[in-house]
Design a protein around this motif. Structure first.
Motif, PDB file in Angstrom:
ATOM      1  N   LEU A   3     -59.411 -35.075  41.968  1.00 25.18           N
ATOM      2  CA  LEU A   3     -58.723 -33.302  41.223  1.00 25.18           C
ATOM      3  C   LEU A   3     -59.842 -33.456  40.843  1.00 25.18           C
ATOM      4  CD1 LEU A   3     -56.541 -36.292  39.564  1.00 25.18           C
ATOM      5  CD2 LEU A   3     -56.005 -34.560  40.779  1.00 25.18           C
ATOM      6  N   LYS A   4     -59.759 -31.732  39.967  1.00 26.53           N
ATOM      7  CA  LYS A   4     -60.532 -31.140  39.565  1.00 26.53           C
ATOM      8  C   LYS A   4     -60.664 -30.761  38.275  1.00 26.53           C
ATOM      9  CE  LYS A   4     -61.715 -26.759  41.065  1.00 26.53           C
ATOM     10  NZ  LYS A   4     -61.880 -24.549  41.589  1.00 26.53           N
ATOM     11  N   LEU A   5     -61.643 -31.101  37.375  1.00 25.12           N
ATOM     12  CA  LEU A   5     -61.660 -31.558  36.186  1.00 25.12           C
ATOM     13  C   LEU A   5     -61.258 -30.149  35.656  1.00 25.12           C
ATOM     14  CD1 LEU A   5     -62.800 -32.707  33.837  1.00 25.12           C
ATOM     15  CD2 LEU A   5     -64.600 -31.132  33.932  1.00 25.12           C
ATOM     16  N   LYS A   6     -61.015 -28.408  36.115  1.00 28.25           N
ATOM     17  CA  LYS A   6     -60.892 -27.662  35.473  1.00 28.25           C
ATOM     18  C   LYS A   6     -60.149 -26.479  36.295  1.00 28.25           C
ATOM     19  CE  LYS A   6     -64.006 -26.825  31.361  1.00 28.25           C
ATOM     20  NZ  LYS A   6     -64.559 -26.210  30.558  1.00 28.25           N
ATOM     21  N   TYR A   7     -59.730 -25.440  36.368  1.00 27.81           N
ATOM     22  CA  TYR A   7     -59.153 -24.084  37.224  1.00 27.81           C
ATOM     23  C   TYR A   7     -58.738 -22.848  35.816  1.00 27.81           C
ATOM     24  CZ  TYR A   7     -57.244 -27.341  40.686  1.00 27.81           C
ATOM     25  OH  TYR A   7     -56.818 -28.415  41.660  1.00 27.81           O
ATOM     26  N   LYS A   8     -59.302 -22.282  36.065  1.00 27.43           N
ATOM     27  CA  LYS A   8     -60.079 -20.787  35.694  1.00 27.43           C
ATOM     28  C   LYS A   8     -58.435 -20.335  34.834  1.00 27.43           C
ATOM     29  CE  LYS A   8     -63.815 -19.231  37.537  1.00 27.43           C
ATOM     30  NZ  LYS A   8     -64.539 -17.984  37.998  1.00 27.43           N
ATOM     31  N   THR A   9     -57.383 -20.253  36.354  1.00 25.43           N
ATOM     32  CA  THR A   9     -56.122 -20.171  36.170  1.00 25.43           C
ATOM     33  C   THR A   9     -54.662 -20.727  36.741  1.00 25.43           C
ATOM     34  OG1 THR A   9     -55.938 -19.098  37.986  1.00 25.43           O
ATOM     35  CG2 THR A   9     -56.807 -17.360  36.214  1.00 25.43           C
ATOM     36  N   ALA A  19     -48.012 -30.566  34.985  1.00 26.95           N
ATOM     37  CA  ALA A  19     -47.865 -31.511  33.772  1.00 26.95           C
ATOM     38  C   ALA A  19     -49.320 -32.122  33.693  1.00 26.95           C
ATOM     39  CB  ALA A  19     -46.651 -32.366  34.690  1.00 26.95           C
ATOM     40  N   ILE A  20     -50.496 -32.149  34.146  1.00 25.04           N
ATOM     41  CA  ILE A  20     -51.648 -33.141  33.287  1.00 25.04           C
ATOM     42  C   ILE A  20     -52.711 -32.462  33.339  1.00 25.04           C
ATOM     43  CG2 ILE A  20     -50.805 -35.271  34.864  1.00 25.04           C
ATOM     44  CD1 ILE A  20     -53.103 -35.012  36.950  1.00 25.04           C
ATOM     45  N   TYR A  21     -52.342 -30.848  32.916  1.00 25.39           N
ATOM     46  CA  TYR A  21     -53.844 -30.067  33.255  1.00 25.39           C
ATOM     47  C   TYR A  21     -53.158 -29.181  31.370  1.00 25.39           C
ATOM     48  CZ  TYR A  21     -56.024 -30.240  36.938  1.00 25.39           C
ATOM     49  OH  TYR A  21     -56.972 -31.302  38.123  1.00 25.39           O
ATOM     50  N   VAL A  22     -53.630 -28.865  31.037  1.00 22.99           N
ATOM     51  CA  VAL A  22     -53.775 -28.081  30.037  1.00 22.99           C
ATOM     52  C   VAL A  22     -54.754 -27.705  29.432  1.00 22.99           C
ATOM     53  CG1 VAL A  22     -52.428 -30.062  28.337  1.00 22.99           C
ATOM     54  CG2 VAL A  22     -55.282 -29.724  28.040  1.00 22.99           C
ATOM     55  N   GLU A  23     -54.251 -26.071  28.312  1.00 22.55           N
ATOM     56  CA  GLU A  23     -55.174 -25.149  28.603  1.00 22.55           C
ATOM     57  C   GLU A  23     -56.132 -25.448  27.369  1.00 22.55           C
ATOM     58  OE1 GLU A  23     -55.004 -20.058  27.847  1.00 22.55           O
ATOM     59  OE2 GLU A  23     -52.529 -21.278  27.488  1.00 22.55           O
ATOM     60  N   ARG A  24     -57.271 -25.020  27.806  1.00 26.54           N
ATOM     61  CA  ARG A  24     -58.387 -25.233  26.484  1.00 26.54           C
ATOM     62  C   ARG A  24     -59.372 -24.803  27.276  1.00 26.54           C
ATOM     63  NH1 ARG A  24     -59.559 -32.003  27.802  1.00 26.54           N
ATOM     64  NH2 ARG A  24     -57.915 -32.715  26.916  1.00 26.54           N
ATOM     65  N   ASP A  25     -60.003 -23.266  26.046  1.00 25.73           N
ATOM     66  CA  ASP A  25     -60.640 -22.458  26.124  1.00 25.73           C
ATOM     67  C   ASP A  25     -60.556 -21.581  26.850  1.00 25.73           C
ATOM     68  OD1 ASP A  25     -61.927 -23.013  23.821  1.00 25.73           O
ATOM     69  OD2 ASP A  25     -63.174 -25.120  24.635  1.00 25.73           O
ATOM     70  N   GLY A  26     -58.854 -21.225  27.607  1.00 24.62           N
ATOM     71  CA  GLY A  26     -59.417 -19.525  28.253  1.00 24.62           C
ATOM     72  C   GLY A  26     -58.995 -20.665  30.277  1.00 24.62           C
ATOM     73  N   GLU A  27     -59.223 -21.891  29.773  1.00 24.81           N
ATOM     74  CA  GLU A  27     -59.117 -22.908  30.701  1.00 24.81           C
ATOM     75  C   GLU A  27     -57.962 -23.316  31.575  1.00 24.81           C
ATOM     76  OE1 GLU A  27     -63.227 -21.676  33.335  1.00 24.81           O
ATOM     77  OE2 GLU A  27     -63.540 -23.753  31.902  1.00 24.81           O
ATOM     78  N   PHE A  28     -58.045 -23.684  32.192  1.00 26.52           N
ATOM     79  CA  PHE A  28     -57.070 -25.063  32.069  1.00 26.52           C
ATOM     80  C   PHE A  28     -57.131 -26.597  32.668  1.00 26.52           C
ATOM     81  CE2 PHE A  28     -54.268 -21.693  32.522  1.00 26.52           C
ATOM     82  CZ  PHE A  28     -53.205 -21.986  31.805  1.00 26.52           C
ATOM     83  N   ALA A  29     -57.638 -27.709  31.772  1.00 26.56           N
ATOM     84  CA  ALA A  29     -58.623 -28.602  32.282  1.00 26.56           C
ATOM     85  C   ALA A  29     -57.747 -29.881  32.523  1.00 26.56           C
ATOM     86  CB  ALA A  29     -59.403 -29.430  30.428  1.00 26.56           C
ATOM     87  N   LEU A  30     -58.092 -31.179  33.031  1.00 32.34           N
ATOM     88  CA  LEU A  30     -57.557 -32.342  33.235  1.00 32.34           C
ATOM     89  C   LEU A  30     -57.346 -32.749  31.884  1.00 32.34           C
ATOM     90  CD1 LEU A  30     -56.239 -34.152  35.775  1.00 32.34           C
ATOM     91  CD2 LEU A  30     -58.871 -35.048  35.768  1.00 32.34           C
ATOM     92  N   ASP A  31     -56.364 -33.225  31.142  1.00 32.92           N
ATOM     93  CA  ASP A  31     -55.832 -33.666  30.561  1.00 32.92           C
ATOM     94  C   ASP A  31     -56.336 -34.692  30.307  1.00 32.92           C
ATOM     95  OD1 ASP A  31     -55.182 -34.124  28.222  1.00 32.92           O
ATOM     96  OD2 ASP A  31     -53.015 -33.676  27.998  1.00 32.92           O
ATOM     97  N   VAL A  32     -57.532 -35.639  30.480  1.00 38.58           N
ATOM     98  CA  VAL A  32     -57.687 -36.983  30.368  1.00 38.58           C
ATOM     99  C   VAL A  32     -58.896 -37.121  29.486  1.00 38.58           C
ATOM    100  CG1 VAL A  32     -59.134 -38.616  31.704  1.00 38.58           C
ATOM    101  CG2 VAL A  32     -57.551 -37.753  32.973  1.00 38.58           C
TER     102      VAL A  32
END
Length: 262
Positions: A3-9, A19-32
């Motif tokens: 799993l990647k920690l972040k995706y740009k879009t 479902a397990i990624y949330v938007e943070r600071d304009g990026e989509f981060a793993l919600d862990v």
């Protein structure tokens, strides 16, 4: 697949993982919880390495240096400088430097003594006031569990003046006078006010017996009871609705007897 920690879009996030990624600071981060971004982790690690290196350098710099020897060398250097100044006739300069050094040391010692004195005064004040109030209040029927409460109240009112607990008003400057309207309030007088203002701190009379006395207070005797007098908030001359409600909440039996005695 790792799993990647972040995706740009959001489009870059695999559909089955959105479902397990949330938007943070304009990026989509793993919600862990507990996961730290690699860049921040590296930054923290680099800072620790730099700090450790700096500490090692400081340790090497002062390695083998004896603090006592340093002070001795400093004293010798000062003495040599003074000798040279005296040879040049600069007596006033030598005296001035000596006074500055002495004053610095005096100030340091005075600060330590003052801090110790203030600490001892605080402890002495607490001990004398706590013991004095506890002794007087115990005679009035103070509940053992109420000692911390009544001593805390007393410390907001009393301070030691010439070794004597003295009561002050809320401004902390005006001496609170006693019943005679002239002399400072005593511990006994203050405890009497607490018997009336905070009756829940004192043992109540239980069981049968007289409900009141001629002064409009409650009194009792016998095993488990304490002889004391409480202003009756149900009487016309000492009517106090707040105290009535407080008594009915904290000691219904005493409230009933006082009401009957009124």
């Amino acid at each position: 697949m790792a799993l990647k920690l972040k995706y740009k879009t959001k489009d870059e996030v695999p559909a089955e993982l959105q479902a397990i990624y949330v938007e943070r600071d304009g990026e989509f981060a793993l919600d862990v919880d507990g996961v730290v971004d690699k860049a921040k982790h590296d930054e923290f690690r680099s800072a620790n390495v730099a700090l450790r290196k700096e500490l090692e350098e400081q340790k090497k710099r002062f390695e083998g240096i004896d603090p006592d020897e340093v002070r001795k060398l400093a004293d010798e250097k000062r003495q040599l400088e003074e000798t040279q100044q005296l040879k040049l006739g600069e007596v006033e300069k030598v005296l001035e430097n000596r006074m500055k050094t002495a004053k610095t040391e005096w100030d340091k010692q005075l600060g330590a003594v003052s801090a110790e004195r203030d600490s001892l005064n605080t402890r002495l004040t607490a001990i004398q006031i706590d013991q004095g109030v506890t002794a007087v209040a115990t005679k009035k029927g103070l509940r053992p569990t109420a000692i911390p409460d009544i001593t805390a109240r007393a410390r907001t009112v009393f301070r030691l003046v010439n070794g004597v607990p003295t009561a002050f008003e809320a401004d902390g400057k005006t001496v609170r006078v006693g019943k005679d309207g002239m002399t400072p309030m005593t511990l006994e007088e203050w405890v009497d006010t607490q018997v009336s203002d905070a009756p829940h701190l004192f043992e109540s009379n239980s069981g049968g017996g007289a409900a009141g006395d001629g002064s409009g207070g409650a009194a009792g005797s016998g095993p488990g009871r304490t002889n004391r007098s409480v202003k009756n908030p149900f009487r016309k001359e000492t009517w106090n609705l707040t105290e009535q409600m407080k008594l009915q909440r904290t000691d219904p039996q005493l409230a009933a007897r006082l009401k009957a005695a009124a």
